[in-house]
Motif scaffolding. Sequence first.
Motif, short mmCIF file in Angstrom:
data_model
loop_
_atom_site.label_atom_id
_atom_site.label_comp_id
_atom_site.label_asym_id
_atom_site.label_seq_id
_atom_site.Cartn_x
_atom_site.Cartn_y
_atom_site.Cartn_z
N GLU A 408 0.81 -1.22 0.00
CA GLU A 408 0.00 0.00 0.00
C GLU A 408 0.84 1.27 0.00
OE1 GLU A 408 -3.03 -0.63 3.19
OE2 GLU A 408 -4.33 -0.50 1.44
N LYS A 409 2.13 1.10 -0.12
CA LYS A 409 3.03 2.25 -0.08
C LYS A 409 2.67 3.32 -1.12
CE LYS A 409 7.71 1.69 0.11
NZ LYS A 409 8.89 0.79 0.00
N TRP A 410 2.21 2.85 -2.26
CA TRP A 410 1.89 3.79 -3.34
C TRP A 410 0.89 4.85 -2.92
CZ3 TRP A 410 -3.12 4.40 -4.96
CH2 TRP A 410 -4.02 3.42 -4.59
N ARG A 411 0.05 4.53 -1.94
CA ARG A 411 -1.00 5.48 -1.55
C ARG A 411 -0.40 6.78 -1.02
NH1 ARG A 411 -5.55 2.12 1.72
NH2 ARG A 411 -6.39 4.23 1.93
N PHE A 412 0.84 6.67 -0.54
CA PHE A 412 1.48 7.88 0.00
C PHE A 412 2.44 8.52 -0.98
CE2 PHE A 412 0.25 4.82 3.13
CZ PHE A 412 -0.57 5.58 3.95
N SER A 413 2.67 7.85 -2.10
CA SER A 413 3.63 8.44 -3.03
C SER A 413 2.95 9.07 -4.25
CB SER A 413 4.65 7.39 -3.48
OG SER A 413 4.04 6.48 -4.36
N ILE A 414 1.72 8.72 -4.50
CA ILE A 414 1.06 9.27 -5.70
C ILE A 414 0.22 10.49 -5.30
CG2 ILE A 414 -1.03 7.81 -5.58
CD1 ILE A 414 -0.91 7.59 -8.63
N PRO A 415 0.42 11.61 -6.00
CA PRO A 415 -0.41 12.78 -5.71
C PRO A 415 -1.88 12.45 -6.03
CG PRO A 415 1.44 13.35 -7.14
CD PRO A 415 1.40 11.87 -7.06
N PHE A 416 -2.77 12.97 -5.22
CA PHE A 416 -4.18 12.66 -5.39
C PHE A 416 -4.67 12.98 -6.80
CE2 PHE A 416 -8.73 13.91 -5.06
CZ PHE A 416 -9.23 12.64 -4.82
N LYS A 417 -4.15 14.10 -7.33
CA LYS A 417 -4.55 14.53 -8.68
C LYS A 417 -4.29 13.42 -9.72
CE LYS A 417 -3.60 18.80 -10.96
NZ LYS A 417 -2.65 19.93 -11.04
N LEU A 418 -3.17 12.74 -9.56
CA LEU A 418 -2.85 11.67 -10.50
C LEU A 418 -3.72 10.44 -10.25
CD1 LEU A 418 1.01 11.59 -11.00
CD2 LEU A 418 -0.77 12.57 -12.43
N ALA A 419 -3.97 10.18 -8.97
CA ALA A 419 -4.85 9.05 -8.66
C ALA A 419 -6.21 9.29 -9.32
CB ALA A 419 -5.00 8.92 -7.16
N GLN A 420 -6.63 10.55 -9.30
CA GLN A 420 -7.92 10.89 -9.92
C GLN A 420 -7.92 10.63 -11.42
OE1 GLN A 420 -8.52 14.94 -8.46
NE2 GLN A 420 -10.66 14.41 -8.06
N VAL A 421 -6.82 11.02 -12.08
CA VAL A 421 -6.74 10.77 -13.53
C VAL A 421 -6.90 9.28 -13.80
CG1 VAL A 421 -5.29 10.89 -15.58
CG2 VAL A 421 -5.27 12.77 -13.95
N VAL A 422 -6.15 8.49 -13.03
CA VAL A 422 -6.23 7.04 -13.23
C VAL A 422 -7.65 6.55 -12.99
CG1 VAL A 422 -5.35 4.80 -12.49
CG2 VAL A 422 -3.83 6.78 -12.50
N GLN A 423 -8.25 7.05 -11.94
CA GLN A 423 -9.61 6.60 -11.61
C GLN A 423 -10.60 6.96 -12.71
OE1 GLN A 423 -9.15 6.74 -6.74
NE2 GLN A 423 -10.40 8.31 -7.74
#
Length: 461
Positions: A408-423
């Motif tokens: 789950e380490k990625w949850r702290f390394s990816i900016p939320f904005k990018l997580a949103q794009v992926v989502q």
Amino acid sequence: MDKGHTLPQDFGEFLHCMRMRSKFTIFLVFVVALVIIEKENNIISRVSDKLKQSPLSLTEANSTDPSLALSENGSLMSLSELDSAFSQLKKRLQNVTLQLGRTREPLLAPAKGTRKHVLLMATTRTGSSFVGEFFNQQGNIFYLFEPLWHIERTVSFEPGGANAVGSALVYRDVLKQLFLCDLYILENFIIPLPEDHLTQFMFRRGSSRSLCEEPVCTPFVKKVFEKYHCKNRRCGPLNVTLAAEACLRKDHMALKAVRIRQLEFLRPLVEDPRLDMRIIQLVRDPRAVLASRMVAFSGKYETWKKWATEGAATISDDEVQRLRGNCESIRLSAELGLRQPAWLQGRYMLVRYEDIARSPLRKAKEMYKFTGIAITPQVEEWIQKNTQAPQDSNGIYSTQKNSSEQFEKWRFSIPFKLAQVVQNVCSPAMNLFGYKLASSPEILTNRSISLLEERRTFRVT
Ligand SMILES: *[C@@H]1O[C@H](CO)[C@@H](O)[C@H](O)[C@H]1NC(C)=O
Ligand SMILES: *[C@@H]1O[C@H](CO)[C@@H](O)[C@H](O)[C@H]1NC(C)=O
Ligand SMILES: *[C@@H]1O[C@H](CO)[C@@H](O)[C@H](O)[C@H]1NC(C)=O
Ligand SMILES: *[C@@H]1O[C@H](CO)[C@@H](O)[C@H](O)[C@H]1NC(C)=O
Ligand SMILES: *[C@@H]1O[C@H](CO)[C@@H](O)[C@H](O)[C@H]1NC(C)=O
Ligand SMILES: *[C@@H]1O[C@H](CO)[C@@H](O)[C@H](O)[C@H]1NC(C)=O
């Protein structure tokens, strides 16, 4: 992945390189045509049929593959170019192939009824090297690590719509020969070309136990430059004949590939009675994959980083489309596999990396059960050793906690904005695999909120 680019020192060398390159390209186009024509003479007509399908199926194709996401008429144009190029090559080369066919002895796996052929089908940064070890560590399996790397490196179709179709066919046909232990097929794609079936350039040789044990590991005689050498011992250059013989001697064959995009292309392999194929598709949360790729291939993701941190540059539509294409091709393959059409019955398994990270041994046993191959103590030992944190002073293994932290380490390394794009782009795939969307930065980084649905089975809606 190791790309090994070297920049020419000066212009003369550059020109020399270019000349060599174009020679290789011509040669390789030839080889590719040979591969295709030799293996399946009717392939050209099948390609043509595929290419002449209605525009509707092309639109579908563009949703499954980013390199097909061109303007519709652009794709059509290059596809028909490929079509005519193939027919020309076919005419020219048929005679050559006929002659070749006579001189080359077919190397067929003995028809042992129990021999299994396992393909670990994944994409980069999904933990496939780790999962591949589950099979590499089993002494009776001949395991190859990413052999298609050589093909990707040497074969470059003209960029454009035909690229994906053309390379998928080549990958498929090479894969088939490899499963049949015809390792010589790889020689055509190894640079520099092997002489006397000897090579120092077999990609990641050291990741294949079978290529580093007796008798494939020949005595180390003189020091030669070996880009990919065995890890625990020195061996002479790889003798492809010895490797092919070892492949035939082992009870089973497994290989991992991150370059197979569409499951449907593998149908001829799955239907080949000599192969008794098992396909394990490995998937991982696409947000974690992006986070990991941004570290591993940081150069390629500069614009993403800039966009996320500075808001200055914009992510090009191309890049978003590529991400969408990746997610979609994974999803479409998985949906096909989960639907279990008659030809895939009992031959397809979907595995999430996250489940493996949390219970590696249990998942390994499930995978072995699926393949019909017996798991060995060596495999279990390897998994124990490589997934458990050292015993702490209380004598309690901290595996669970530790590995869940890891995955789950990625949850702290990816900016939320990018997580949103992926989502935004990957939600169909994420829904299928049970990866929950995070609606805020707080949720993304709140460890007590799981982003993973517990799933034993997957449903195609
Ligand atoms: C195919 O690509 C075109 C152009 O990029 C796009 O407009 C269209 O929506 C795509 N089709 C699908 C089904 O994604
Ligand atoms: C086809 O694509 C070219 C450029 O790639 C463009 O100039 C042309 O107008 C397009 N034709 C149609 C019918 O869309
Ligand atoms: C095929 O090759 C043989 C031997 O080189 C040659 O005699 C023959 O004419 C060729 N056939 C065609 C159709 O080109
Ligand atoms: C490679 O191995 C084969 C099979 O043992 C052997 O016949 C051949 O001589 C070896 N090649 C070289 C160059 O040593
Ligand atoms: C997790 O395990 C690795 C290797 O087993 C170890 O190096 C690391 O310190 C552990 N991390 C934590 C937080 O326990
Ligand atoms: C994390 O989520 C839990 C459960 O929803 C909540 O009780 C807690 O306050 C959250 N923590 C933070 C720091 O937001």
